[in-house]
Scaffold this motif. Structure first.
Motif, short mmCIF file in Angstrom:
data_model
loop_
_atom_site.label_atom_id
_atom_site.label_comp_id
_atom_site.label_asym_id
_atom_site.label_seq_id
_atom_site.Cartn_x
_atom_site.Cartn_y
_atom_site.Cartn_z
N ASN A 96 0.98 -1.20 -0.20
CA ASN A 96 0.05 -0.02 0.00
C ASN A 96 0.97 1.16 0.11
OD1 ASN A 96 -2.22 1.67 0.10
ND2 ASN A 96 -2.65 1.18 2.31
N VAL A 97 0.86 2.22 -0.85
CA VAL A 97 1.26 3.43 -1.12
C VAL A 97 0.83 4.43 -0.07
CG1 VAL A 97 2.28 5.15 -2.70
CG2 VAL A 97 2.32 2.79 -3.47
N THR A 98 1.74 4.92 0.69
CA THR A 98 1.19 6.02 1.41
C THR A 98 2.10 7.16 1.53
OG1 THR A 98 2.49 5.24 3.59
CG2 THR A 98 0.15 4.38 3.01
N GLU A 99 2.11 8.29 2.29
CA GLU A 99 2.83 9.35 2.10
C GLU A 99 4.06 8.97 3.07
OE1 GLU A 99 -0.54 9.88 5.10
OE2 GLU A 99 -0.60 9.72 3.26
N HIS A 100 3.73 8.08 3.85
CA HIS A 100 4.94 7.59 4.86
C HIS A 100 6.02 6.60 4.28
CE1 HIS A 100 2.65 9.46 8.07
NE2 HIS A 100 1.73 8.58 7.83
N ASN A 101 5.60 6.06 3.01
CA ASN A 101 6.48 5.14 2.40
C ASN A 101 7.00 5.39 0.90
OD1 ASN A 101 4.31 4.26 1.02
ND2 ASN A 101 4.20 2.05 2.07
N ALA A 102 6.08 6.43 0.44
CA ALA A 102 6.40 6.64 -1.08
C ALA A 102 7.78 6.98 -1.44
CB ALA A 102 5.39 7.57 -1.42
N ASP A 103 8.22 7.80 -0.66
CA ASP A 103 9.62 8.30 -1.12
C ASP A 103 10.75 7.10 -0.88
OD1 ASP A 103 11.77 10.36 -1.50
OD2 ASP A 103 12.36 9.67 0.45
N LYS A 104 10.49 6.22 0.13
CA LYS A 104 11.27 5.10 0.12
C LYS A 104 11.24 4.00 -0.96
CE LYS A 104 12.27 5.20 5.14
NZ LYS A 104 12.17 4.74 6.24
N LEU A 105 9.61 3.80 -1.31
CA LEU A 105 9.48 2.91 -2.48
C LEU A 105 10.21 3.52 -3.74
CD1 LEU A 105 5.84 2.52 -1.69
CD2 LEU A 105 7.56 0.62 -1.70
N ILE A 106 10.11 4.58 -4.04
CA ILE A 106 10.68 5.27 -5.32
C ILE A 106 12.20 5.19 -5.13
CG2 ILE A 106 10.87 7.53 -6.52
CD1 ILE A 106 8.14 8.23 -5.70
N ARG A 107 12.84 5.19 -4.24
CA ARG A 107 14.31 5.17 -3.88
C ARG A 107 14.64 3.71 -4.21
NH1 ARG A 107 17.28 9.29 -1.10
NH2 ARG A 107 15.44 10.93 -0.43
N TYR A 108 13.72 2.82 -3.87
CA TYR A 108 13.89 1.49 -3.83
C TYR A 108 13.69 1.06 -5.50
CZ TYR A 108 13.38 -3.69 -3.27
OH TYR A 108 13.40 -5.11 -3.45
N LEU A 109 12.77 1.67 -6.23
CA LEU A 109 12.56 1.30 -7.41
C LEU A 109 13.97 1.57 -8.50
CD1 LEU A 109 9.08 2.63 -8.22
CD2 LEU A 109 9.64 0.25 -8.17
N TYR A 110 14.56 2.80 -8.05
CA TYR A 110 15.77 3.02 -8.85
C TYR A 110 16.94 2.22 -8.30
CZ TYR A 110 13.43 7.20 -11.00
OH TYR A 110 12.52 7.65 -11.74
N GLU A 111 17.07 1.72 -7.02
CA GLU A 111 18.34 0.86 -6.54
C GLU A 111 18.10 -0.58 -7.11
OE1 GLU A 111 18.03 1.19 -2.23
OE2 GLU A 111 18.55 3.11 -2.44
N ARG A 112 16.88 -1.03 -7.01
CA ARG A 112 16.64 -2.46 -7.59
C ARG A 112 16.63 -2.48 -9.10
NH1 ARG A 112 11.55 -6.32 -5.85
NH2 ARG A 112 12.07 -8.09 -7.18
N TYR A 113 16.17 -1.49 -9.72
CA TYR A 113 16.00 -1.61 -11.10
C TYR A 113 16.92 -0.50 -11.67
CZ TYR A 113 12.09 -4.51 -9.90
OH TYR A 113 11.26 -5.30 -9.29
N PRO A 114 18.22 -0.56 -11.66
CA PRO A 114 18.95 0.62 -12.05
C PRO A 114 19.22 1.13 -13.48
CG PRO A 114 20.38 -1.28 -11.74
CD PRO A 114 19.02 -1.53 -11.29
N TYR A 115 18.52 0.03 -14.44
CA TYR A 115 18.46 0.32 -15.79
C TYR A 115 17.25 0.67 -16.29
CZ TYR A 115 23.37 -1.70 -15.13
OH TYR A 115 24.47 -1.97 -14.41
#
Length: 94
Positions: free
Chosen positions: A75-94
C-alpha cells in the motif's frame, strides 16, 4: 522478469478517472471506475505515478497498491512513497 503492477482503488465514482485524466493530461474513461490496473515492463516507470499520487493524495479519494514481486502488494502512503521510489531506482538501475 515479472511485470510490476500499479492498482488504484476508490469507493467514489469518478475519482480514478479524474486522477488519471490529470496525470496523463487527457480525458481518461474507465469501464470500471472503482478500480484501475496497469502493468509496467520497466518498474522505474511507475515512480512518476507513485510520486504524483502521493503529492496529490489529499485531492482524491483513492488508494494505491503496487506489486514488485508476484502476489505481493504494498500500500502506497505518504509515509513510504519516498522509500518505495528510491527502492525502485536501486533495484532496477537500468
Amino acid at each position: 522478469m515479472v511485470a510490476t503492477i500499479v492498482n488504484l482503488y476508490s469507493d467514489k465514482k469518478g475519482e480514478i478517472s479524474r486522477f488519471l485524466s490529470n496525470f496523463y493530461r487527457k480525458n481518461v474513461y474507465l469501464k470500471n471506475d472503482l478500480k484501475w490496473e496497469k502493468y509496467f515492463e520497466n518498474p522505474v516507470e511507475m515512480a512518476e505515478i507513485v510520486g504524483t499520487f502521493v503529492d496529490n493524495k489529499d485531492l482524491y479519494k483513492i488508494n494505491m497498491w503496487i506489486s514488485l514481486d508476484e502476489d505481493a502488494f504494498i500500500n502506497v502512503t505518504e509515509h513510504n512513497a519516498d522509500k518505495l521510489i528510491r527502492y525502485l531506482y536501486e533495484r532496477y538501475p537500468y
